[in-house]
Design a protein around this motif. Sequence first.
Motif, mmCIF file in Angstrom:
data_model
loop_
_atom_site.group_PDB
_atom_site.id
_atom_site.type_symbol
_atom_site.label_atom_id
_atom_site.label_comp_id
_atom_site.label_asym_id
_atom_site.label_seq_id
_atom_site.Cartn_x
_atom_site.Cartn_y
_atom_site.Cartn_z
ATOM 1 N N VAL A 1 0.921 -1.173 -0.010
ATOM 2 C CA VAL A 1 0.024 -0.069 0.100
ATOM 3 C C VAL A 1 0.955 1.155 0.007
ATOM 4 C CG1 VAL A 1 -1.874 -1.161 1.210
ATOM 5 C CG2 VAL A 1 -0.223 -0.155 2.498
ATOM 6 N N GLU A 2 0.159 2.231 -0.572
ATOM 7 C CA GLU A 2 1.197 3.646 -0.549
ATOM 8 C C GLU A 2 0.751 4.232 0.754
ATOM 9 O OE1 GLU A 2 3.155 4.767 -2.841
ATOM 10 O OE2 GLU A 2 2.899 2.632 -3.914
ATOM 11 N N ARG A 3 -0.388 3.922 1.321
ATOM 12 C CA ARG A 3 -0.930 4.607 2.585
ATOM 13 C C ARG A 3 -1.698 3.691 3.290
ATOM 14 N NH1 ARG A 3 -4.105 9.212 3.263
ATOM 15 N NH2 ARG A 3 -5.824 7.883 2.238
ATOM 16 N N PHE A 4 -1.162 3.610 4.709
ATOM 17 C CA PHE A 4 -1.874 2.600 5.548
ATOM 18 C C PHE A 4 -3.560 3.048 5.506
ATOM 19 C CE2 PHE A 4 2.064 2.420 8.073
ATOM 20 C CZ PHE A 4 2.505 0.936 7.702
ATOM 21 N N GLU A 5 -3.938 4.366 5.241
ATOM 22 C CA GLU A 5 -5.219 4.327 5.486
ATOM 23 C C GLU A 5 -5.999 3.857 4.135
ATOM 24 O OE1 GLU A 5 -3.100 8.053 7.228
ATOM 25 O OE2 GLU A 5 -2.703 6.591 5.684
ATOM 26 N N ASP A 6 -5.309 3.400 3.305
ATOM 27 C CA ASP A 6 -6.059 2.759 2.061
ATOM 28 C C ASP A 6 -6.408 1.439 2.374
ATOM 29 O OD1 ASP A 6 -5.704 5.267 0.543
ATOM 30 O OD2 ASP A 6 -3.591 4.813 -0.383
ATOM 31 N N GLU A 7 -6.047 0.768 3.166
ATOM 32 C CA GLU A 7 -6.019 -0.721 3.682
ATOM 33 C C GLU A 7 -6.693 -0.551 4.932
ATOM 34 O OE1 GLU A 7 -7.291 -3.600 3.714
ATOM 35 O OE2 GLU A 7 -6.119 -3.626 1.866
ATOM 36 N N CYS B 1 -5.502 -3.073 7.605
ATOM 37 C CA CYS B 1 -4.319 -2.740 7.992
ATOM 38 C C CYS B 1 -4.413 -1.520 9.018
ATOM 39 C CB CYS B 1 -3.465 -2.221 6.899
ATOM 40 S SG CYS B 1 -1.481 -2.240 7.252
ATOM 41 N N VAL B 2 -5.389 -0.413 8.862
ATOM 42 C CA VAL B 2 -5.354 0.817 9.624
ATOM 43 C C VAL B 2 -5.699 0.620 10.991
ATOM 44 C CG1 VAL B 2 -7.578 1.535 8.868
ATOM 45 C CG2 VAL B 2 -5.735 3.313 9.180
ATOM 46 N N LYS B 3 -6.569 -0.693 11.335
ATOM 47 C CA LYS B 3 -7.325 -1.030 12.304
ATOM 48 C C LYS B 3 -6.262 -0.840 13.568
ATOM 49 C CE LYS B 3 -7.344 -5.894 11.729
ATOM 50 N NZ LYS B 3 -8.289 -7.032 11.608
ATOM 51 N N TYR B 4 -5.186 -1.151 13.277
ATOM 52 C CA TYR B 4 -4.127 -1.132 14.256
ATOM 53 C C TYR B 4 -3.758 0.089 14.991
ATOM 54 C CZ TYR B 4 -3.744 -5.873 12.360
ATOM 55 O OH TYR B 4 -4.277 -7.042 11.834
ATOM 56 N N LYS C 1 -8.328 4.721 16.561
ATOM 57 C CA LYS C 1 -9.310 5.387 15.683
ATOM 58 C C LYS C 1 -8.855 5.771 14.271
ATOM 59 C CE LYS C 1 -11.988 7.463 19.341
ATOM 60 N NZ LYS C 1 -13.134 6.933 19.203
ATOM 61 N N GLU C 2 -7.750 4.663 13.877
ATOM 62 C CA GLU C 2 -7.456 4.731 12.501
ATOM 63 C C GLU C 2 -6.596 5.786 12.073
ATOM 64 O OE1 GLU C 2 -10.571 3.657 9.835
ATOM 65 O OE2 GLU C 2 -10.871 1.546 10.824
ATOM 66 N N LYS C 3 -5.917 6.437 13.241
ATOM 67 C CA LYS C 3 -5.278 7.785 13.030
ATOM 68 C C LYS C 3 -3.870 7.168 12.960
ATOM 69 C CE LYS C 3 -3.445 11.937 13.550
ATOM 70 N NZ LYS C 3 -3.489 13.075 12.365
ATOM 71 N N VAL C 4 -3.192 7.293 11.464
ATOM 72 C CA VAL C 4 -1.731 6.964 11.480
ATOM 73 C C VAL C 4 -0.768 7.963 11.702
ATOM 74 C CG1 VAL C 4 -0.256 6.106 9.494
ATOM 75 C CG2 VAL C 4 -2.553 5.356 9.485
ATOM 76 N N TYR D 1 0.300 -2.255 16.336
ATOM 77 C CA TYR D 1 -0.310 -3.306 16.788
ATOM 78 C C TYR D 1 -1.334 -3.290 17.869
ATOM 79 C CZ TYR D 1 2.878 -4.459 20.593
ATOM 80 O OH TYR D 1 3.704 -4.292 21.668
ATOM 81 N N GLN D 2 -2.256 -4.255 18.019
ATOM 82 C CA GLN D 2 -3.331 -4.085 19.192
ATOM 83 C C GLN D 2 -2.673 -5.360 19.976
ATOM 84 O OE1 GLN D 2 -7.879 -3.983 19.070
ATOM 85 N NE2 GLN D 2 -7.357 -2.953 16.830
ATOM 86 N N PHE D 3 -2.666 -5.142 21.308
ATOM 87 C CA PHE D 3 -2.277 -6.226 22.152
ATOM 88 C C PHE D 3 -3.253 -7.361 22.305
ATOM 89 C CE2 PHE D 3 -2.743 -8.030 26.519
ATOM 90 C CZ PHE D 3 -1.526 -8.409 26.708
ATOM 91 N N GLN D 4 -2.719 -8.554 22.424
ATOM 92 C CA GLN D 4 -3.750 -9.769 22.559
ATOM 93 C C GLN D 4 -2.995 -10.653 23.770
ATOM 94 O OE1 GLN D 4 -2.860 -11.602 18.857
ATOM 95 N NE2 GLN D 4 -5.042 -10.986 18.123
ATOM 96 N N PRO D 5 -3.692 -11.029 24.930
ATOM 97 C CA PRO D 5 -3.051 -12.016 25.736
ATOM 98 C C PRO D 5 -2.607 -13.245 25.058
ATOM 99 C CG PRO D 5 -5.275 -11.126 26.335
ATOM 100 C CD PRO D 5 -5.101 -10.917 24.990
ATOM 101 N N SER D 6 -1.538 -13.722 25.207
ATOM 102 C CA SER D 6 -0.639 -14.932 24.642
ATOM 103 C C SER D 6 -1.442 -16.022 25.222
ATOM 104 C CB SER D 6 0.836 -14.872 25.365
ATOM 105 O OG SER D 6 1.219 -15.929 24.754
#
Length: 280
Positions: free
Chosen positions: A22-28, A31-34, A37-40, A79-84
């Motif tokens: 992607v050229e910008r994270f905002e375009d995917e 991907c931007v959910k990490y 509030k999708e603020k890159v 990334y978003q944290f996940q319990p292992s």
Amino acid sequence: MQTLVTLCALLPLLLSVHADVVERFEDEPECVKYFYKEKVPEWGASTPGAARLCQRFVNRYHFATLYDTNHRIAVYSAYQFQPSNGGGRESRWFVEPQLVSKSWQAEMTYSDSLGKNYPGVYLGEKQALNEDFIRSGFDRGHLNPNGHHAVPSRNATFTLTNVVPQNPKLNQNSWRIHESDLTNLFKAKCSKAFVLVGAVPSAENWIVKNNVKRVNIPDYLWNAYCCVDNNDKPIQSGAATARNTDDDKVEKLSLVELGEFLQQFSDEPVGELFYNDCRA
């Protein structure tokens, strides 16, 4: 004839889906959910040779990486944290075919397998390779830590675009303890935790192989987090930095203080690392 054989061997990769380049994270959207509030963040966006990677493993997304192809280390991982849930420790390391060619697949794959399948193609022009770290004196230090994920996202952190040459003492002691402390914090307080982990490259400190500067050895590691409740409202934020040396110390900071720290290394404003600086 050799050229024809090589082209035939490459054809499956050349025809692979490459939607993750992607050229910008905002375009995917996947991907931007990490990012909170999708603020890159603006930080690192103007890095020469930067590549935006939506890190994919077993045909799904797991985190995002802004990768510096000139220094061959990441600017940051988001990334978003996940319990292992245990498991998921890879014995081999992945590379990103999409960094060999934009027309290649975005699914990370084992470097040894890709190299054997395509022996005439050099994989390391724009990314670090496993052999760069062998006998280098540095650990393959995860930015996005495997312990902050459940399988299969935990497996996906073993891509070489997610590691930097890290001082072994720092990696195995204070930085490891800091990551563990964050795990306890995120489990206790956060409905979700959005995390950025990055590296500040050095001016002239490299892993050198065959008289070639291969992988930059960063001067500093840093991370930042935004912890939110069930309504996606911020609860707590924080940050940390560490010199990549035997000093083996982690300095805890606020997001504002981290911004001031990073500003030393940029001629452009650092800007917000999280939406509204993770303020309620």
